[in-house]
Scaffold this active site. Structure first.
Site, PDB file in Angstrom:
ATOM      1  N   GLU A   1       0.842  -1.209   0.000  1.00  0.00           N
ATOM      2  CA  GLU A   1       0.000   0.000   0.000  1.00  0.00           C
ATOM      3  C   GLU A   1       0.868   1.247   0.000  1.00  0.00           C
ATOM      4  O   GLU A   1       1.847   1.322   0.763  1.00  0.00           O
ATOM      5  CB  GLU A   1      -0.886  -0.043   1.244  1.00  0.00           C
ATOM      6  CG  GLU A   1      -2.298   0.395   1.019  1.00  0.00           C
ATOM      7  CD  GLU A   1      -3.085  -0.511   0.067  1.00  0.00           C
ATOM      8  OE1 GLU A   1      -3.179  -0.181  -1.127  1.00  0.00           O
ATOM      9  OE2 GLU A   1      -3.610  -1.524   0.538  1.00  0.00           O
ATOM     10  N   HIS A   2       0.485   2.203  -0.835  1.00  0.00           N
ATOM     11  CA  HIS A   2       1.216   3.470  -0.982  1.00  0.00           C
ATOM     12  C   HIS A   2       2.659   3.238  -1.439  1.00  0.00           C
ATOM     13  O   HIS A   2       3.553   4.009  -1.112  1.00  0.00           O
ATOM     14  CB  HIS A   2       1.164   4.290   0.315  1.00  0.00           C
ATOM     15  CG  HIS A   2      -0.211   4.823   0.588  1.00  0.00           C
ATOM     16  ND1 HIS A   2      -0.684   5.979   0.031  1.00  0.00           N
ATOM     17  CD2 HIS A   2      -1.238   4.318   1.322  1.00  0.00           C
ATOM     18  CE1 HIS A   2      -1.936   6.187   0.427  1.00  0.00           C
ATOM     19  NE2 HIS A   2      -2.303   5.190   1.202  1.00  0.00           N
ATOM     20  N   THR A   3       2.850   2.155  -2.167  1.00  0.00           N
ATOM     21  CA  THR A   3       4.176   1.872  -2.719  1.00  0.00           C
ATOM     22  C   THR A   3       4.211   2.147  -4.222  1.00  0.00           C
ATOM     23  O   THR A   3       5.287   2.351  -4.781  1.00  0.00           O
ATOM     24  CB  THR A   3       4.553   0.390  -2.492  1.00  0.00           C
ATOM     25  OG1 THR A   3       3.403  -0.402  -2.786  1.00  0.00           O
ATOM     26  CG2 THR A   3       4.985   0.136  -1.070  1.00  0.00           C
TER      27      THR A   3
ATOM     28  N   SER B   1     -25.075   8.320 -16.298  1.00  0.00           N
ATOM     29  CA  SER B   1     -24.735   7.433 -15.188  1.00  0.00           C
ATOM     30  C   SER B   1     -26.016   6.897 -14.563  1.00  0.00           C
ATOM     31  O   SER B   1     -26.847   7.670 -14.079  1.00  0.00           O
ATOM     32  CB  SER B   1     -23.938   8.199 -14.127  1.00  0.00           C
ATOM     33  OG  SER B   1     -24.037   7.526 -12.883  1.00  0.00           O
TER      34      SER B   1
ATOM     35  N   GLY C   1     -12.308   2.212  -1.252  1.00  0.00           N
ATOM     36  CA  GLY C   1     -10.956   1.669  -1.402  1.00  0.00           C
ATOM     37  C   GLY C   1     -10.921   0.451  -2.295  1.00  0.00           C
ATOM     38  O   GLY C   1      -9.945  -0.298  -2.299  1.00  0.00           O
ATOM     39  N   LEU C   2     -11.980   0.197  -3.080  1.00  0.00           N
ATOM     40  CA  LEU C   2     -11.987  -0.958  -3.993  1.00  0.00           C
ATOM     41  C   LEU C   2     -11.851  -0.506  -5.447  1.00  0.00           C
ATOM     42  O   LEU C   2     -12.086  -1.242  -6.376  1.00  0.00           O
ATOM     43  CB  LEU C   2     -13.269  -1.783  -3.805  1.00  0.00           C
ATOM     44  CG  LEU C   2     -13.460  -2.339  -2.394  1.00  0.00           C
ATOM     45  CD1 LEU C   2     -14.753  -3.131  -2.297  1.00  0.00           C
ATOM     46  CD2 LEU C   2     -12.278  -3.222  -1.977  1.00  0.00           C
TER      47      LEU C   2
ATOM     48  N   ASP D   1      -4.163   0.666  -9.681  1.00  0.00           N
ATOM     49  CA  ASP D   1      -5.584   0.347  -9.862  1.00  0.00           C
ATOM     50  C   ASP D   1      -5.948   0.160 -11.331  1.00  0.00           C
ATOM     51  O   ASP D   1      -6.673  -0.756 -11.705  1.00  0.00           O
ATOM     52  CB  ASP D   1      -6.448   1.450  -9.246  1.00  0.00           C
ATOM     53  CG  ASP D   1      -6.153   1.622  -7.768  1.00  0.00           C
ATOM     54  OD1 ASP D   1      -5.501   0.725  -7.197  1.00  0.00           O
ATOM     55  OD2 ASP D   1      -6.563   2.641  -7.196  1.00  0.00           O
TER      56      ASP D   1
ATOM     57  N   TYR E   1      -3.845  12.263   0.630  1.00  0.00           N
ATOM     58  CA  TYR E   1      -3.123  11.353  -0.267  1.00  0.00           C
ATOM     59  C   TYR E   1      -1.960  12.096  -0.939  1.00  0.00           C
ATOM     60  O   TYR E   1      -0.819  11.629  -0.942  1.00  0.00           O
ATOM     61  CB  TYR E   1      -4.087  10.810  -1.322  1.00  0.00           C
ATOM     62  CG  TYR E   1      -3.500   9.777  -2.246  1.00  0.00           C
ATOM     63  CD1 TYR E   1      -3.605   8.422  -1.963  1.00  0.00           C
ATOM     64  CD2 TYR E   1      -2.843  10.150  -3.411  1.00  0.00           C
ATOM     65  CE1 TYR E   1      -3.076   7.468  -2.828  1.00  0.00           C
ATOM     66  CE2 TYR E   1      -2.308   9.215  -4.275  1.00  0.00           C
ATOM     67  CZ  TYR E   1      -2.432   7.873  -3.981  1.00  0.00           C
ATOM     68  OH  TYR E   1      -1.909   6.933  -4.841  1.00  0.00           O
TER      69      TYR E   1
END
Ligand code: GLA
Length: 405
Positions: A43-45, A77, A133-134, A181, A230
């Site tokens: 994470e956050h890498t 949408s 977070g998905l 992602d 972030y």
């Protein structure tokens, strides 16, 4: 971009090099899906040129597209019950600060890269929970990109497409996210985790054991990546690199730093920057170790690394929140749980848990009850199946009709 001294956006279609000519009679619909993801570790890498290990999930965003005359995009949408219309002939669109930026941003980046998009009508339906977070954002970007290029008869390599989608989020939406992602949404495989080197973009697909399930627990606390935290973490990592590269000239990203080097050369760093760097350096090492554990089928070792990752995100990187910590703490006390950690950007969203198959029911019951008692929030629990990356899912009958079979 300037062509013949005029903005690319303002040129008539026939002046541009790659022109797609649609047939006015052609009103066929095609549908594309792109999955959300869960990150197992790392994470956050990604924005530190490091290693990540996500898996694509069977929650997707679907984009149905059909050609329109002119250079207009009409986007609807289903989730928000809202429409947005943009006309490429009237100049470069500006962000509106809502869901449509992910779609329009991708169109803008494709145009900026020199691809000429035809007019289209897009209908979007997302089933990835938003702000959890998905990676609902990568799913909508990738599904839109696949639909837009297919509609314009353009072919783009999947790695390039991942980069363009990421640019849309960086430059149009305004979140300085890494490549993870978008990459997994395009390259994921069912029953596999993807170990990605975010510098070289080389990857390995690793087998996920059939003896355990990934269970995702949504704290129901919403996060917003575009909000400052972030981007602030990124800036702190950059500050660490700037300092370390003075004594270690080969260091261009935290990926290049070992823990020993950080301990030896990071003494003058402010404590908060030191801890941010320590998270990234140790997390990169954990991802590589976790990859070895998966290859051996050693779920215990893998789970232990998940817990360590959570502690590091909580204490050093400070992107957890009380609700995520409660969720991980509850999970850690249940039999059959190999590991648990927050997943994604943090500040809310979900945890990911590796749970032995025979304990999954007990796990979801106990964690849901315990969490509700402690936080008064009703969590969502997803016993996940992994999925393949983005693809066209136009129904067979429609495809047959198109090809005249
Ligand atoms: C978000 C970003 C990713 C990654 C994670 C944290 O999901 O989109 O690029 O940085 O946060 O690992």
């Amino acid at each position: 971009m300037e062509v013949c001294g005029r903005s690319f956006w303002m040129l008539p279609v026939h002046c541009k090099t790659r022109v797609w000519r649609y047939k006015l009679s052609d009103n066929r619909e095609r549908t594309f899906r792109a999955p959300g993801r869960v990150n197992l570790i790392g994470e956050h890498t990604d924005y530190n040129d490091g290693f990540v290990m996500p898996a694509a999930l069977n929650f997707s965003t679907f984009v149905t597209i059909s050609p329109l005359p002119g250079r207009v995009l009409q986007v609807f949408s289903e989730n928000f019950n809202k429409s947005v219309s943009i006309d490429f002939n009237t100049g470069k669109p500006k962000p509106r600060g809502d869901w449509s930026d992910y779609v329009v941003g991708v169109a803008v980046m494709l145009q900026d890269a020199g691809y000429v998009l035809g007019g289209a009508k897009l209908k979007i339906r997302g089933e990835v929970p938003i702000g959890s977070g998905l990676s609902s954002s990568a799913a909508i970007e990738v599904a839109s990109a696949c639909a837009l290029i297919a509609n314009s008869n353009i072919t783009i390599d999947r790695v390039e497409l991942a980069k363009l989608c990421r640019r849309a989020e960086n430059e149009f939406v305004g979140a300085r996210v890494g490549i993870m992602d978008q990459f997994i949404s395009l390259h994921g495989r069912a029953k596999k985790a993807l170990l990605l080197d975010c510098r070289s973009l080389e990857y390995k697909l690793l087998p996920l054991s059939s003896e355990a399930h990934l269970v995702v627990c949504n704290t129901m606390v919403k996060h917003k990546l575009a909000s400052g935290e972030y981007n602030e973490r990124r800036a702190q990592c950059e500050a660490g690199v700037k300092h370390l590269s003075q004594t270690l000239p080969h260091v261009t990203a935290l990926r290049d730093v070992t823990l020993e080097q950080l301990e030896a050369h990071g003494k003058q760093l402010p404590d908060v920057i030191y801890r941010r760097c320590r998270h990234v350096v140790t997390e990169n090492a954990r991802v590589l170790e976790a990859g070895e554990a998966l290859k051996r089928g050693d779920l215990r070792a893998f789970g232990k690394l998940m817990y360590e990752s959570h502690r590091s995100l909580r204490d050093d990187y400070e992107v957890s929140c009380p609700e995520l910590d409660v969720m991980v703490e509850l999970a850690s006390k249940i039999e059959g749980v190999y590991g648990a950690r927050m997943t994604g950007g943090g500040f809310g969203g979900c945890t990911v848990n590796l749970v032995a198959n025979e304990h999954v029911d007990e796990f979801t019951r106990t964690v849901a009850n315990g969490y509700e008692q402690k936080t008064k929030l009703k969590p969502e629990m997803f016993v996940c199946e992994t999925a393949d990356g983005a693809r066209e899912v136009t129904s067979v009958t429609a495809a047959q009709q198109r090809s005249g079979d």
